[in-house]
Design a protein around this motif. Structure first.
Motif, PDB file in Angstrom:
ATOM      1  N   LEU A  94       0.828  -1.189   0.000  1.00 21.63           N
ATOM      2  CA  LEU A  94       0.000   0.000   0.000  1.00 21.63           C
ATOM      3  C   LEU A  94       0.869   1.249   0.000  1.00 21.63           C
ATOM      4  O   LEU A  94       1.991   1.247   0.517  1.00 21.63           O
ATOM      5  CB  LEU A  94      -0.920  -0.012   1.221  1.00 21.63           C
ATOM      6  CG  LEU A  94      -1.889  -1.204   1.276  1.00 21.63           C
ATOM      7  CD1 LEU A  94      -2.503  -1.330   2.660  1.00 21.63           C
ATOM      8  CD2 LEU A  94      -2.967  -1.061   0.226  1.00 21.63           C
ATOM      9  N   ASP A  95       0.354   2.312  -0.575  1.00 18.20           N
ATOM     10  CA  ASP A  95       1.108   3.555  -0.749  1.00 18.20           C
ATOM     11  C   ASP A  95       0.793   4.523   0.386  1.00 18.20           C
ATOM     12  O   ASP A  95      -0.301   5.089   0.458  1.00 18.20           O
ATOM     13  CB  ASP A  95       0.747   4.174  -2.100  1.00 18.20           C
ATOM     14  CG  ASP A  95       1.594   5.403  -2.404  1.00 18.20           C
ATOM     15  OD1 ASP A  95       2.415   5.781  -1.543  1.00 18.20           O
ATOM     16  OD2 ASP A  95       1.428   5.979  -3.490  1.00 18.20           O
ATOM     17  N   TRP A  96       1.756   4.710   1.286  1.00 18.48           N
ATOM     18  CA  TRP A  96       1.641   5.648   2.394  1.00 18.48           C
ATOM     19  C   TRP A  96       2.618   6.809   2.225  1.00 18.48           C
ATOM     20  O   TRP A  96       3.029   7.421   3.209  1.00 18.48           O
ATOM     21  CB  TRP A  96       1.943   4.946   3.714  1.00 18.48           C
ATOM     22  CG  TRP A  96       0.976   3.913   4.143  1.00 18.48           C
ATOM     23  CD1 TRP A  96       0.969   2.587   3.821  1.00 18.48           C
ATOM     24  CD2 TRP A  96      -0.158   4.099   5.010  1.00 18.48           C
ATOM     25  NE1 TRP A  96      -0.077   1.937   4.428  1.00 18.48           N
ATOM     26  CE2 TRP A  96      -0.785   2.840   5.171  1.00 18.48           C
ATOM     27  CE3 TRP A  96      -0.685   5.211   5.682  1.00 18.48           C
ATOM     28  CZ2 TRP A  96      -1.915   2.666   5.961  1.00 18.48           C
ATOM     29  CZ3 TRP A  96      -1.808   5.024   6.473  1.00 18.48           C
ATOM     30  CH2 TRP A  96      -2.409   3.772   6.596  1.00 18.48           C
ATOM     31  N   SER A  97       2.977   7.127   1.014  1.00 16.99           N
ATOM     32  CA  SER A  97       4.058   8.093   0.809  1.00 16.99           C
ATOM     33  C   SER A  97       3.693   9.515   1.214  1.00 16.99           C
ATOM     34  O   SER A  97       4.562  10.383   1.224  1.00 16.99           O
ATOM     35  CB  SER A  97       4.501   8.065  -0.665  1.00 16.99           C
ATOM     36  OG  SER A  97       3.409   8.332  -1.532  1.00 16.99           O
ATOM     37  N   PHE A  98       2.433   9.777   1.556  1.00 20.41           N
ATOM     38  CA  PHE A  98       2.089  11.119   2.042  1.00 20.41           C
ATOM     39  C   PHE A  98       2.583  11.347   3.472  1.00 20.41           C
ATOM     40  O   PHE A  98       2.605  12.473   3.954  1.00 20.41           O
ATOM     41  CB  PHE A  98       0.578  11.350   1.963  1.00 20.41           C
ATOM     42  CG  PHE A  98      -0.220  10.640   3.025  1.00 20.41           C
ATOM     43  CD1 PHE A  98      -0.659  11.321   4.148  1.00 20.41           C
ATOM     44  CD2 PHE A  98      -0.559   9.308   2.895  1.00 20.41           C
ATOM     45  CE1 PHE A  98      -1.413  10.681   5.122  1.00 20.41           C
ATOM     46  CE2 PHE A  98      -1.314   8.659   3.855  1.00 20.41           C
ATOM     47  CZ  PHE A  98      -1.742   9.351   4.975  1.00 20.41           C
ATOM     48  N   LEU A  99       2.982  10.265   4.154  1.00 21.36           N
ATOM     49  CA  LEU A  99       3.518  10.390   5.509  1.00 21.36           C
ATOM     50  C   LEU A  99       5.007  10.697   5.464  1.00 21.36           C
ATOM     51  O   LEU A  99       5.742  10.139   4.657  1.00 21.36           O
ATOM     52  CB  LEU A  99       3.286   9.101   6.292  1.00 21.36           C
ATOM     53  CG  LEU A  99       1.842   8.715   6.602  1.00 21.36           C
ATOM     54  CD1 LEU A  99       1.798   7.349   7.285  1.00 21.36           C
ATOM     55  CD2 LEU A  99       1.169   9.770   7.470  1.00 21.36           C
ATOM     56  N   ASP A 100       5.431  11.565   6.367  1.00 21.97           N
ATOM     57  CA  ASP A 100       6.856  11.905   6.460  1.00 21.97           C
ATOM     58  C   ASP A 100       7.585  11.045   7.470  1.00 21.97           C
ATOM     59  O   ASP A 100       8.812  11.120   7.575  1.00 21.97           O
ATOM     60  CB  ASP A 100       7.010  13.386   6.827  1.00 21.97           C
ATOM     61  CG  ASP A 100       6.435  14.297   5.757  1.00 21.97           C
ATOM     62  OD1 ASP A 100       7.061  14.414   4.694  1.00 21.97           O
ATOM     63  OD2 ASP A 100       5.351  14.866   5.965  1.00 21.97           O
ATOM     64  N   GLY A 101       6.868  10.258   8.230  1.00 20.08           N
ATOM     65  CA  GLY A 101       7.505   9.385   9.198  1.00 20.08           C
ATOM     66  C   GLY A 101       6.464   8.572   9.943  1.00 20.08           C
ATOM     67  O   GLY A 101       5.294   8.958  10.024  1.00 20.08           O
ATOM     68  N   VAL A 102       6.893   7.414  10.465  1.00 20.25           N
ATOM     69  CA  VAL A 102       6.026   6.555  11.275  1.00 20.25           C
ATOM     70  C   VAL A 102       6.815   6.170  12.524  1.00 20.25           C
ATOM     71  O   VAL A 102       7.943   5.677  12.422  1.00 20.25           O
ATOM     72  CB  VAL A 102       5.592   5.288  10.516  1.00 20.25           C
ATOM     73  CG1 VAL A 102       4.675   4.433  11.390  1.00 20.25           C
ATOM     74  CG2 VAL A 102       4.895   5.647   9.212  1.00 20.25           C
ATOM     75  N   TYR A 103       6.213   6.378  13.698  1.00 20.95           N
ATOM     76  CA  TYR A 103       6.904   6.143  14.959  1.00 20.95           C
ATOM     77  C   TYR A 103       6.093   5.168  15.805  1.00 20.95           C
ATOM     78  O   TYR A 103       4.908   5.371  16.045  1.00 20.95           O
ATOM     79  CB  TYR A 103       7.105   7.457  15.715  1.00 20.95           C
ATOM     80  CG  TYR A 103       7.956   8.444  14.940  1.00 20.95           C
ATOM     81  CD1 TYR A 103       9.333   8.475  15.101  1.00 20.95           C
ATOM     82  CD2 TYR A 103       7.370   9.309  14.027  1.00 20.95           C
ATOM     83  CE1 TYR A 103      10.119   9.363  14.377  1.00 20.95           C
ATOM     84  CE2 TYR A 103       8.149  10.201  13.295  1.00 20.95           C
ATOM     85  CZ  TYR A 103       9.515  10.214  13.476  1.00 20.95           C
ATOM     86  OH  TYR A 103      10.276  11.086  12.746  1.00 20.95           O
TER      87      TYR A 103
END
Length: 425
Positions: A94-103
């Protein structure tokens, strides 16, 4: 190449996965830099020609194209080294490229075998997020677990903001590409420093919600985050069993608005937060000298009308994962946080148009009425069986009716005993 989507014609620059792997296997750092320079030159030429460029990985079977969303049609300043060298291993990714980071927040000392962390990673892998995750480890605050939860989230958000300040919102490859761009218009440092950062924060107690995770929901959240400037947080999981919560529709069918009051602790299992909201939380933390209330309550106070959620939610608080903060509610959670039950409650609030303060009494009265009717029916059937030796109808009906009554009354009684008291404003 170009493709026509619902947003118009999009021009693509195709990069072969095999070519990129060859770049990474180059014998020397000098050769890698030359290859990167050539790649940057190609991107620059495409951009100056008026194209919107997107990195698409291809295998021997040909390129795989995903529908672009507003931030995935990237300008050169938005390109990142990770997006160039990270291959999509699975067709269903899946494309989550709108996020700048995942913590991902976890507490190793409360998870000695690493079971919670591994389960969380497995869930994030299924959601196509594992490659983006940065694990943030904290020790539990055994004197005050609520304070420990608060401090862990504040620490993560502080790190995010500090990283933005250090890089001006850019990663190292942004800086490299920016040096090759024409200097017309605002400078790269100016535009990047103004660029909003959207990050996803999750806890190690998450699970996938009911239903299949679809790219369309992710695209709707991505588009909403770009086209609607009034949001501060977008919950990918929220607790519907809180006071003074109202859920209303937005122009996007996959995004709903969460209007909250005091005590509307929607949880912190999974939420997207932007730079503006991070700054507000950190300012509030400084003004109050650190911890003063649970982090969900602080969010409810600061963002009563600027929180949203995916509909349906992508994640849910895992029903059988033990709480590190208030384990006395674990038995109740094991039922209320079943994905199907939580999803039903969320849709009930949305469809009713009522606040939970109004809806909850209606539900309780309805359950009490149904339970009472079930008990009466059960006793009538038992009395008939006792006095006449026969039963009018299938035996299973009074048994099911009685079971429903006992179950409903038990849930209401347990909820009444364990529910925390609502604090006054």
């Amino acid at each position: 190449s170009k493709a026509t989507t619902r947003r118009g014609k999009i021009h693509f620059l195709y990069l072969s996965k095999e070519i990129l792997e060859d770049i990474m296997k180059a014998a020397s750092g000098k050769e890698k830099m030359i290859a990167l320079a050539l790649l940057s030159f190609a991107l620059c030429m495409s951009a100056t020609a008026g194209f919107q460029c997107r990195i698409v990985f291809a295998s021997h079977h040909g390129p795989k194209i995903r529908p672009p969303h507003p931030k995935s049609s990237l300008s050169l300043a938005g390109a990142s080294l990770d997006s160039i060298f990270q291959a999509n291993a699975r067709d269903e990714s899946l494309d989550w490229s709108f996020l700048d980071g995942v913590y991902l927040i976890t507490c190793p000392n409360a998870d000695p075998g690493g079971e919670r962390l591994q389960k969380a990673k497995s869930i994030l892998d299924k959601a196509g997020l594992l490659d983006k995750v940065q694990v943030k480890e904290f020790d539990t605050d055994d004197e005050n677990r609520i304070r420990g939860c608060y401090n862990s989230h504040i620490s993560v958000l502080s790190d995010v903001l500090e990283s933005c300040r250090n890089t001006g919102g850019k990663n190292m490859f942004d800086v490299f590409l920016g040096s090759l761009l024409p200097k017309s218009g605002p400078s790269m440092s100016e535009t990047s420093s103004e660029r909003n950062v959207n990050v996803l924060v999750v806890e190690d107690n998450l699970a996938l919600s009911s239903g299949q995770l679809k790219q369309g929901i992710i695209d709707s959240v991505a588009e909403y985050s770009v086209t609607n400037p009034d949001w501060d947080m977008i919950h990918l999981s929220y607790i519907p069993y809180v006071p003074d919560l109202k859920v209303t529709r937005t122009p996007s069918k996959d995004v709903v608005k969460l209007s909250c009051g005091v005590g509307s602790a929607l949880g912190t299992t999974a939420y997207i937060i932007n730079t503006k909201a991070i700054k507000r939380l950190l300012e509030d933390d400084k003004e109050n000298g650190g911890f003063y209330a649970p982090i969900p309550d602080v969010m409810a106070k600061l963002f009563p009308e600027s929180r949203y959620a995916s509909n349906p939610t992508i994640f849910v608080r895992a029903p059988n994962t033990k709480s590190l903060v208030n384990p006395q509610l674990d038995d109740l959670r094991s039922f209320l946080f079943q994905p199907s039950v939580a999803a039903f409650a969320q849709q009930l609030i949305l469809l009713s148009g009522l606040t939970t303060n109004m809806l909850l009494p209606i539900v309780i009265v309805g359950l009490l009425g149904a339970s009472g009717a079930s008990l009466v029916s059960t006793f009538d059937s038992l009395w008939m069986l006792w006095t006449t030796g026969t039963l009018d109808g299938p035996v299973i009906l009074p048994l099911l009716s009685g079971s429903f009554a006992v179950f409903s009354l038990g849930i209401l009684a347990q909820g009444a005993m364990l529910a925390p008291k609502q604090e006054k404003a």
